[in-house]
Design an enzyme around this catalytic site. Sequence first.
Site, PDB file in Angstrom:
ATOM      1  N   ASN A   9       0.734  -1.206   0.100  1.00  0.00           N
ATOM      2  CA  ASN A   9       0.034   0.111  -0.086  1.00  0.00           C
ATOM      3  C   ASN A   9       0.860   1.185  -0.063  1.00  0.00           C
ATOM      4  O   ASN A   9       1.558   1.687   0.938  1.00  0.00           O
ATOM      5  CB  ASN A   9      -1.032  -0.031   1.305  1.00  0.00           C
ATOM      6  CG  ASN A   9      -1.537   1.335   1.471  1.00  0.00           C
ATOM      7  OD1 ASN A   9      -1.812   1.909   0.546  1.00  0.00           O
ATOM      8  ND2 ASN A   9      -2.290   1.529   2.565  1.00  0.00           N
ATOM      9  N   TRP A  10       0.988   1.883  -1.169  1.00  0.00           N
ATOM     10  CA  TRP A  10       1.857   2.869  -1.300  1.00  0.00           C
ATOM     11  C   TRP A  10       1.458   4.157  -0.727  1.00  0.00           C
ATOM     12  O   TRP A  10       2.017   5.323  -0.722  1.00  0.00           O
ATOM     13  CB  TRP A  10       2.371   3.342  -2.678  1.00  0.00           C
ATOM     14  CG  TRP A  10       3.283   2.066  -3.378  1.00  0.00           C
ATOM     15  CD1 TRP A  10       3.560   0.872  -2.797  1.00  0.00           C
ATOM     16  CD2 TRP A  10       3.659   1.884  -4.976  1.00  0.00           C
ATOM     17  NE1 TRP A  10       4.243   0.288  -3.647  1.00  0.00           N
ATOM     18  CE2 TRP A  10       4.259   0.834  -4.744  1.00  0.00           C
ATOM     19  CE3 TRP A  10       3.448   2.975  -5.872  1.00  0.00           C
ATOM     20  CZ2 TRP A  10       4.820   0.328  -6.116  1.00  0.00           C
ATOM     21  CZ3 TRP A  10       3.999   2.743  -7.013  1.00  0.00           C
ATOM     22  CH2 TRP A  10       4.786   1.435  -7.104  1.00  0.00           C
ATOM     23  N   LYS A  11      -0.075   4.272  -0.476  1.00  0.00           N
ATOM     24  CA  LYS A  11      -0.521   5.352   0.343  1.00  0.00           C
ATOM     25  C   LYS A  11      -0.363   6.735  -0.565  1.00  0.00           C
ATOM     26  O   LYS A  11      -0.368   6.488  -1.999  1.00  0.00           O
ATOM     27  CB  LYS A  11       0.029   5.729   1.620  1.00  0.00           C
ATOM     28  CG  LYS A  11       0.124   4.484   2.522  1.00  0.00           C
ATOM     29  CD  LYS A  11       0.048   4.769   4.087  1.00  0.00           C
ATOM     30  CE  LYS A  11       0.466   3.659   4.845  1.00  0.00           C
ATOM     31  NZ  LYS A  11       0.069   3.742   6.303  1.00  0.00           N
ATOM     32  N   HIS A  95      -9.536   1.295   5.017  1.00  0.00           N
ATOM     33  CA  HIS A  95      -8.463   1.577   5.770  1.00  0.00           C
ATOM     34  C   HIS A  95      -8.398   2.258   6.917  1.00  0.00           C
ATOM     35  O   HIS A  95      -9.148   3.341   6.635  1.00  0.00           O
ATOM     36  CB  HIS A  95      -7.117   2.150   4.946  1.00  0.00           C
ATOM     37  CG  HIS A  95      -5.943   1.801   5.313  1.00  0.00           C
ATOM     38  ND1 HIS A  95      -5.304   2.960   6.217  1.00  0.00           N
ATOM     39  CD2 HIS A  95      -4.672   1.193   5.112  1.00  0.00           C
ATOM     40  CE1 HIS A  95      -4.079   2.757   6.552  1.00  0.00           C
ATOM     41  NE2 HIS A  95      -3.772   1.634   5.680  1.00  0.00           N
ATOM     42  N   GLU A  97      -6.745   4.780   7.847  1.00  0.00           N
ATOM     43  CA  GLU A  97      -6.498   6.238   7.720  1.00  0.00           C
ATOM     44  C   GLU A  97      -7.805   7.032   7.086  1.00  0.00           C
ATOM     45  O   GLU A  97      -7.946   8.191   7.163  1.00  0.00           O
ATOM     46  CB  GLU A  97      -5.330   6.290   6.775  1.00  0.00           C
ATOM     47  CG  GLU A  97      -3.776   6.010   7.413  1.00  0.00           C
ATOM     48  CD  GLU A  97      -2.839   5.624   6.625  1.00  0.00           C
ATOM     49  OE1 GLU A  97      -3.013   5.566   5.545  1.00  0.00           O
ATOM     50  OE2 GLU A  97      -1.897   5.175   7.419  1.00  0.00           O
ATOM     51  N   GLU A 167      -5.655  -4.805  10.888  1.00  0.00           N
ATOM     52  CA  GLU A 167      -4.590  -3.747  11.065  1.00  0.00           C
ATOM     53  C   GLU A 167      -4.857  -2.836  12.410  1.00  0.00           C
ATOM     54  O   GLU A 167      -5.602  -1.841  12.331  1.00  0.00           O
ATOM     55  CB  GLU A 167      -4.780  -2.757   9.899  1.00  0.00           C
ATOM     56  CG  GLU A 167      -4.340  -3.253   8.721  1.00  0.00           C
ATOM     57  CD  GLU A 167      -3.581  -2.428   7.596  1.00  0.00           C
ATOM     58  OE1 GLU A 167      -2.517  -2.717   7.241  1.00  0.00           O
ATOM     59  OE2 GLU A 167      -4.349  -1.168   7.483  1.00  0.00           O
ATOM     60  N   GLY A 173       2.135   2.433  10.821  1.00  0.00           N
ATOM     61  CA  GLY A 173       3.004   3.440  10.656  1.00  0.00           C
ATOM     62  C   GLY A 173       3.797   4.138  11.766  1.00  0.00           C
ATOM     63  O   GLY A 173       4.406   5.206  12.007  1.00  0.00           O
ATOM     64  N   SER A 213       3.079  -2.050  10.871  1.00  0.00           N
ATOM     65  CA  SER A 213       4.627  -1.980  10.853  1.00  0.00           C
ATOM     66  C   SER A 213       5.434  -3.242  10.659  1.00  0.00           C
ATOM     67  O   SER A 213       6.194  -3.644  11.478  1.00  0.00           O
ATOM     68  CB  SER A 213       4.744  -1.320  12.356  1.00  0.00           C
ATOM     69  OG  SER A 213       4.613  -0.195  12.481  1.00  0.00           O
ATOM     70  N   GLY A 234       2.780  -0.934   4.373  1.00  0.00           N
ATOM     71  CA  GLY A 234       2.736   0.248   3.967  1.00  0.00           C
ATOM     72  C   GLY A 234       4.355   0.773   3.926  1.00  0.00           C
ATOM     73  O   GLY A 234       4.816   0.767   2.684  1.00  0.00           O
ATOM     74  N   GLY A 235       4.666   1.430   4.686  1.00  0.00           N
ATOM     75  CA  GLY A 235       6.027   1.995   4.824  1.00  0.00           C
ATOM     76  C   GLY A 235       7.149   1.172   3.891  1.00  0.00           C
ATOM     77  O   GLY A 235       7.725   1.515   2.867  1.00  0.00           O
TER      78      GLY A 235
HETATM   79  C1  PEP Z   1      -0.677   0.117   5.890  1.00  0.00           C
HETATM   80  O1  PEP Z   1      -0.782   1.376   5.371  1.00  0.00           O
HETATM   81  O2  PEP Z   1      -1.791  -0.593   5.893  1.00  0.00           O
HETATM   82  C2  PEP Z   1       0.327  -0.245   6.876  1.00  0.00           C
HETATM   83  C3  PEP Z   1       0.179  -1.178   7.464  1.00  0.00           C
HETATM   84  O3  PEP Z   1       1.458   0.779   7.012  1.00  0.00           O
HETATM   85  P1  PEP Z   1       2.818   0.312   7.854  1.00  0.00           P
HETATM   86  O4  PEP Z   1       3.115  -0.691   7.355  1.00  0.00           O
HETATM   87  O5  PEP Z   1       3.618   1.518   7.570  1.00  0.00           O
HETATM   88  O6  PEP Z   1       2.500   0.366   9.286  1.00  0.00           O
END
Ligand code: PEP
Length: 251
Positions: A9-11, A95, A97, A167, A173, A213, A234-235
């Site tokens: 997930n590149w956000k 999600h 966010e 999640e 994040g 994470s 994500g990251g």
């Molecule tokens: C996400 O955006 O779904 C996520 C899990 O981000 P991260 O891996 O950065 O915590």
Amino acid sequence: MRRKLVIGNWKMYTTAATARELTAAVVAGLGDERRVGVALCPPFPYLAAVGDAIRGSAVLLGAQNCHDERQGAFTGEVSAPMLLDLGCRYVIIGHSERRHKLCEHNDFINRKVKAALEVGLTVILCLGETLEEREAGRVAGVLEEQLNQDLLGVKPDALSRLALAYEPVWAIGTGRNATPQQAENVHSFLRMQISGRYGEETGQALPILYGGSVKPDNAASLLQLPNVDGGLIGGASLVADQFLAIVRAAL
Ligand code: PEP
């Protein structure tokens, strides 16, 4: 046996150039490895370019969101049929966010889930509790409520195109991931909930991803758990080597 799935997930990151570079590096690094499903979810403006760059490879395309209507006067929105038209297989819905920063509520999420399933997309439905809810001992109640509302009216025959992503909001994040025990407990709870609603066979077949994470150094301890069927990343999905290391940890 459920095939593991690792989704990037590149956000709201990358540029046209870095999206191309990142995709090329993932495609090259993955090669013919198909034991794990791999998908990239770039921002909307780069979907077509990433779609072109993965053609013929083992990598699949996903989007980060969609609207619940097929078309109409919804300025700035993107519909599920448009995503399908661009070659998307997956769409992330719910999600945290979007739930927390963009005020998306369960009834809207439920409509999006149904709209995406109806056109044939596979939905990655994100669920998770806040830290406050966890500390108040409300994890099961919160997740049950999200499932009840987000899957309201979803027919059993659509479940083969649904995956859940657990999640925990406090892990996204933040660099703070769920412990393997916490993840396994929640995943088996979610599987039990789906089995209760849709039958044991459907519950056993459902992919349940963990997100929050996930990094190369903790990936194996999370992605090899019995009820964890992959990761929503994500990251770490923005760095090809890290993302590929996580894919390898899922093997
Ligand atoms: C996400 O955006 O779904 C996520 C899990 O981000 P991260 O891996 O950065 O915590």
